[in-house]
Structures are given as C-alpha cells and as structure tokens.
Design a protein around this motif. Structure first.
Motif, PDB file in Angstrom:
ATOM      1  N   ASP A 196      -0.472 -13.256 -10.844  1.00  0.00           N
ATOM      2  CA  ASP A 196      -1.795 -12.614 -10.623  1.00  0.00           C
ATOM      3  C   ASP A 196      -0.751 -11.240 -11.555  1.00  0.00           C
ATOM      4  OD1 ASP A 196      -0.654 -11.379  -8.045  1.00  0.00           O
ATOM      5  OD2 ASP A 196      -2.313 -10.218  -7.786  1.00  0.00           O
ATOM      6  N   GLY A 197       0.325 -10.890 -11.099  1.00  0.00           N
ATOM      7  CA  GLY A 197       1.129 -10.171 -11.818  1.00  0.00           C
ATOM      8  C   GLY A 197       2.572 -11.121 -11.354  1.00  0.00           C
ATOM      9  N   PRO A 198       3.436 -10.138 -12.428  1.00  0.00           N
ATOM     10  CA  PRO A 198       4.645 -10.719 -12.436  1.00  0.00           C
ATOM     11  C   PRO A 198       5.550  -9.402 -11.755  1.00  0.00           C
ATOM     12  CG  PRO A 198       4.530  -9.878 -14.622  1.00  0.00           C
ATOM     13  CD  PRO A 198       3.126 -10.476 -14.406  1.00  0.00           C
ATOM     14  N   ARG A 203       1.112 -13.750  -6.970  1.00  0.00           N
ATOM     15  CA  ARG A 203       0.472 -14.514  -6.014  1.00  0.00           C
ATOM     16  C   ARG A 203      -0.190 -15.525  -6.308  1.00  0.00           C
ATOM     17  NH1 ARG A 203      -1.401 -10.680  -1.294  1.00  0.00           N
ATOM     18  NH2 ARG A 203       0.083 -10.161  -1.013  1.00  0.00           N
ATOM     19  N   LEU A 204      -1.262 -16.495  -6.124  1.00  0.00           N
ATOM     20  CA  LEU A 204      -2.388 -17.173  -6.768  1.00  0.00           C
ATOM     21  C   LEU A 204      -3.492 -16.578  -6.703  1.00  0.00           C
ATOM     22  CD1 LEU A 204      -3.330 -19.252  -8.785  1.00  0.00           C
ATOM     23  CD2 LEU A 204      -2.810 -21.169  -7.347  1.00  0.00           C
ATOM     24  N   SER A 485       0.516  -2.168 -11.716  1.00  0.00           N
ATOM     25  CA  SER A 485       0.577  -3.705 -12.274  1.00  0.00           C
ATOM     26  C   SER A 485       0.257  -3.429 -13.456  1.00  0.00           C
ATOM     27  CB  SER A 485      -0.026  -4.653 -12.148  1.00  0.00           C
ATOM     28  OG  SER A 485       0.434  -5.848 -12.663  1.00  0.00           O
ATOM     29  N   TYR A 486       1.538  -3.215 -14.935  1.00  0.00           N
ATOM     30  CA  TYR A 486       1.502  -3.213 -15.879  1.00  0.00           C
ATOM     31  C   TYR A 486       1.281  -4.536 -17.359  1.00  0.00           C
ATOM     32  CZ  TYR A 486       1.162   1.595 -14.734  1.00  0.00           C
ATOM     33  OH  TYR A 486       0.483   2.709 -14.127  1.00  0.00           O
ATOM     34  N   CYS A 487       1.019  -5.433 -16.441  1.00  0.00           N
ATOM     35  CA  CYS A 487       0.807  -6.576 -16.962  1.00  0.00           C
ATOM     36  C   CYS A 487      -0.002  -8.154 -15.519  1.00  0.00           C
ATOM     37  CB  CYS A 487       2.092  -7.277 -17.184  1.00  0.00           C
ATOM     38  SG  CYS A 487       2.289  -9.152 -17.470  1.00  0.00           S
ATOM     39  N   HIS A 488      -0.603  -8.195 -16.113  1.00  0.00           N
ATOM     40  CA  HIS A 488      -1.834  -8.120 -15.058  1.00  0.00           C
ATOM     41  C   HIS A 488      -2.872  -9.787 -15.755  1.00  0.00           C
ATOM     42  CE1 HIS A 488      -2.532  -7.478 -10.571  1.00  0.00           C
ATOM     43  NE2 HIS A 488      -3.763  -8.193 -10.325  1.00  0.00           N
TER      44      HIS A 488
END
Length: 508
Positions: A196-198, A203-204, A485-488
């Motif tokens: 979901d976000g690195p 998580r998945l 999260s800024y990469c989602h």
C-alpha cells in the motif's frame, strides 16, 4: 503455499545518488526548499558537532542507504554520533519529530541515531527507506576531529521495471506529467507484493490491491504479481473464511486481524478484473469459493428492510472523512460486487449460487430505493441522520441501481449541490472518476483527473499521496502529516484512466 511462492517476483536493484544540497525554509504556512549546490561538492565539506546537511536525491527512492564516513584532523578519540533522517516530503525533515503526538506509532518516522566507534567507516543501513530527502545531523564527534561524508547512495528496489512501460508523449503536458507520476507511484509500491505504501504500512491491503491491479493491467502487465496476491488472500483467511483487510509478508506471510466489510467484498472485484484482463478462467475457478464466502458473510449485515445495517465502529473503509456515515456506501458496494459475482457465477455455470446472488441483488436494490433514496432531495441518504455525502452517491452510481441517464443526472446534481461531506482520499476520487466514466461523462472525468491529481503535481509531488484534500492540504487522519504516506498505492490510478479511456482521444 507452493503456488504463491512460485509466483514470488524477482526484485530489481539500481543505484541512485543525491543530486543537490538544499536549504529548507518556511514558505507561508508550508515548508519549501531551494538548491544550494551540487551534491558532488559535499566531499570537500567537513562537519563538526551540531552541523547538518540536507540532501535531495531528485526523485522518490525506495531502498537501502550506504555512505562512507571519513575522519578529518587528529585521530578520533571518541565515537562519531550522527542522526540520519529521511523524508518523502520536505515537511518530514523540517518538522521536529520529537513533537509528534499522533495516532500512529512514532516508530514509522524515518529517523536513525548511530554511534560509529571506528573511523573511517562504511555505514550500510539495514532498514529499507522511502524518501527523496535525507538529512545528516552530527550530534557530536570530539573537539579533536571532524568528519566528511562520501559515496552516499541509495540501492533502490522494486519488482517493476519502468522501462517496460511505454512512455506517453502527449500534446497535453499536464496529462503527461500525471501519467508519469502515476507510473512512478505504482513502481515504488510493487515489491514482493503490491504494497500500500513503501514508507507506511508496507502491507498488502485488498482495497489498494484492487486499484493497483487495474493500473498494472494498463502499464506493467505483471499478471503473476496480481495472481500471487490473490493466492495469499485466499490462502490466509481469517476465522469463518473471511478475507482479511490486509496481510503481512514478514517474517512469513500471515493475515492481520483487521476485517472490513467493503474490502472483503472487493476480493470479488479483484477476481472479476483479473479475468477481464487475462481471460484466464483457471484462477477464477480456484478462488470462486473464497469469493462467494464473502457474500455469505456480508448477508448477515442485511436488516429486515433489505438494507445493510448502520454501524458506528470502523467496519467499512470507503474514505478517510471522519464525518462520513458509511451505511449507504456499504450497501452500494455490496450491490456492486454482487453484480460482478453474478457474472462469475454465469461464467462458471454455478446456477445454485447464481439464484442466491440474483435474489440478493433484488433485495438490496429494493431496500435502497425504499429506504435510502430521497426523491425530494434527489440523493441517497445514509444513517439515522439521513446524511448526504459524495461517497454515497458515487457508490450507488457504480452499483447501477439506476440507468446511465439517471446516474448522469445524479452526478450532475451532486456536482451542482456540492454536499458538505466530501471526498478526501485519492481512493475515493478514483471511484468518483470511474462513476463519471460509467455515466458517459468523460469530459468531467478528465477535468477531475487534472484538477485533483494535477493539483498534487503542481504542488511538486514525485509520487501521489495517501491523502490529498484540496481544501486542506495540511490534513492528516493521524494527527500529523509527517506520518502521512506521500507515495501510496491507491492514489496511482490516473495512468489506468488515461491509458484505457483517453489514449485514443488525446494526441499522443
């Protein structure tokens, strides 16, 4: 276990170095930065106690950081003590993490304190980071020596190869930029599974998976990664056969104890989409029992009026707006996924289950029109207070309770009236755009893609955010935006829309 392990992707690595040294400053209410000098001149600079430097890698990175620390002056007579801080957004560097008092654990803040006893040293940080900016702060050395930093590099990791995705050079520069950031977002989230976000939560999540898979079908076309994730969800169900909301992959794959009404039903959507993208029937046959079990579980939430019960606990995701009542959305999502399940049952000639599904659709559609539709207001209402929200209307359009013409009128009424309970996540905006396209309102869909995701691009986004509220860009559901999260994953869908629906209509 064998099948999901067999489909485990090969991870690809690359090295990215910082491009510049930057200075952070307050620009009105927000933080900003400007370039001071090229990063390569850093090797000529020495640092003593309380000195710091902020590096810009020029792009969002997901990976492992390595750097050399060189002593300068007398032989080191005490350890070097440094703090490394990483940020996807410049606010994560600028704001004092010690002041954080949000809802999520502060352990998600990407900050490390390190003692280096023996110098010179090569520091290889074992933890994976997601960042564009990296700050090095020297807490102390000793009065006898200083230190220099060299060979700073991030070994990036992803299971996706951007080179395999055709680049869109279109006449509309904003669309081109949105598509580029969308593909970048997808790439960063494609790891061992679709994360979901690195940065957080790593998580998945099935709600994210559904949107990632759709975008993947139009870009990276990694069908095996989707298949692996579906096997994981089906093989790691909770008690009673429930598909969990999310899975962990370390130390070994296991299901979380979170269950969400809408997310469990979206397992059906994932299976439905997979068949349309691949036409592979074998996986649909294998996982149909798991998908249908989610319908049996969801049935328990229907009341005597044929309406999904209203609940106050966090049992349904939909959107992050805290004031949103989710009853109507949950009801519509049930209809939406039942119609996809109906198609699968017909495909598999499962007539017994088909009859049950058709009965449920009739029951829920009747309940929606009898209880949840307000003819006078021209909106679907939700909960005891008869709330009117954007999410409720969007999901009922997608559920297809009305025909396309009436759905289009409902959406235009929604846009004209602007109810106060708005959408605030890219996840919900995705389904809004999908509803517009389903209602043959492609011009409006394009305008919202440009205004919403284009707003993030205009604000300097390298990847698309977990939450973006144009009316409040400082919003966080967690009490502080440094934990956002800024990469989602759920925000990376513009490439899906642009490539599937608009590629033939725009000059590429």
């Amino acid at each position: 276990m064998y099948k999901r392990q067999l489909l485990k992707p090969k991870l690809l690595y690359n090295e990215v170095k910082p491009v510049s040294v930057v200075q952070i400053y307050k620009d009105g209410k927000d933080w900003s930065f400007y370039k001071l000098k090229e990063a390569k001149v850093l090797k000529d600079q020495v640092f003593a106690k309380e000195d710091s430097v902020c590096l810009d890698f020029g792009t969002h990175c997901v990976g492992y950081v390595r750097l050399n620390i060189i002593p300068v002056g007398s032989p080191p007579d005490a350890p070097a003590y440094i703090r490394l801080k990483f940020g996807e957004h410049i606010c994560e560097i600028a704001e004092n993490s010690a002041d954080y008092n949000g809802l999520l654990s502060s352990s998600w803040i990407q900050e490390e304190y390190i003692h280096i006893d023996v110098l010179p040293a090569v520091i290889e940080l074992p933890r994976r980071y997601a960042f564009r900016f990296m700050e090095i702060y020297v807490k102390d050395t000793s009065s006898k020596y200083k230190i220099r930093f060299e060979n700073i590099v991030c070994k990036t990791v992803s299971s996706a190869n951007v080179e395999n995705v055709p680049h869109l050079n279109c006449s509309d520069s904003m669309l081109d930029a949105i598509d580029h950031v969308s593909v970048k977002t997808m790439c960063q989230c494609m790891q061992d599974v679709f994360e979901d976000g690195p940065k957080r939560d790593r998580r998945l999540w099935i709600g994210d998976l559904r949107l990632q898979a759709l975008t993947n079908y139009e870009t990276f076309k990694n069908y095996d990664l989707v298949k692996r994730c579906l096997y994981l969800f089906a093989g790691l169900r909770q008690n009673d056969g429930r598909v969990g909301a999310c899975l962990f992959t370390e130390p070994k794959p296991h299901v979380d104890d979170t269950w969400l009404f809408d997310y469990s039903l979206l397992f059906i959507s994932c299976l439905y989409d997979y068949y349309f993208a691949t036409k592979y029937l074998s996986l649909v046959c294998e996982l149909w029992d798991t998908a249908y079990r989610q319908i049996e579980i969801a049935q328990r939430f229907i009341d005597e009026n044929g309406v999904v019960k209203d609940r106050n606990d966090w049992w349904c995701s939909v959107d992050w707006n805290e004031s949103l009542n989710k009853q109507a959305s949950a009801h519509a999502i049930f209809i939406y996924t039942l119609k996809q399940a109906k198609y699968i049952a017909e495909l598999l000639n499962d007539n017994s289950r088909l009859n049950t599904i058709e009965m449920l659709i009739r029951t829920l559609e009747y309940g929606a029109l009898k209880v949840l539709w307000d003819e006078e207001k021209g909106f679907f209402i939700s909960g005891e207070e008869r709330q009117i929200s954007w999410a409720s209307q969007v999901w009922f359009v997608l559920a297809g309770v009305f025909d396309k013409e009436k759905n289009a009128r409902l959406l235009r009424h929604l846009i004209d009236m602007q109810p106060n309970v708005k959408m605030i996540t890219p996840y919900m905006y995705h389904y809004f755009v999908e509803a517009l396209l389903d209602s043959e309102m492609s011009e409006e869909a394009m305008n919202y893609i440009k205004s919403y995701w284009g707003g993030m691009v205009a604000d300097g986004a390298d990847c698309f955010y977990e939450l973006y509220n144009p009316d409040n860009k400082y919003e966080s559901p967690y009490g502080s935006r440094i934990i956002n999260s800024y990469c989602h994953a759920w925000s990376g869908t513009p490439a899906y829309f642009i490539r599937k629906y608009f590629a033939s209509k725009v000059d590429f």
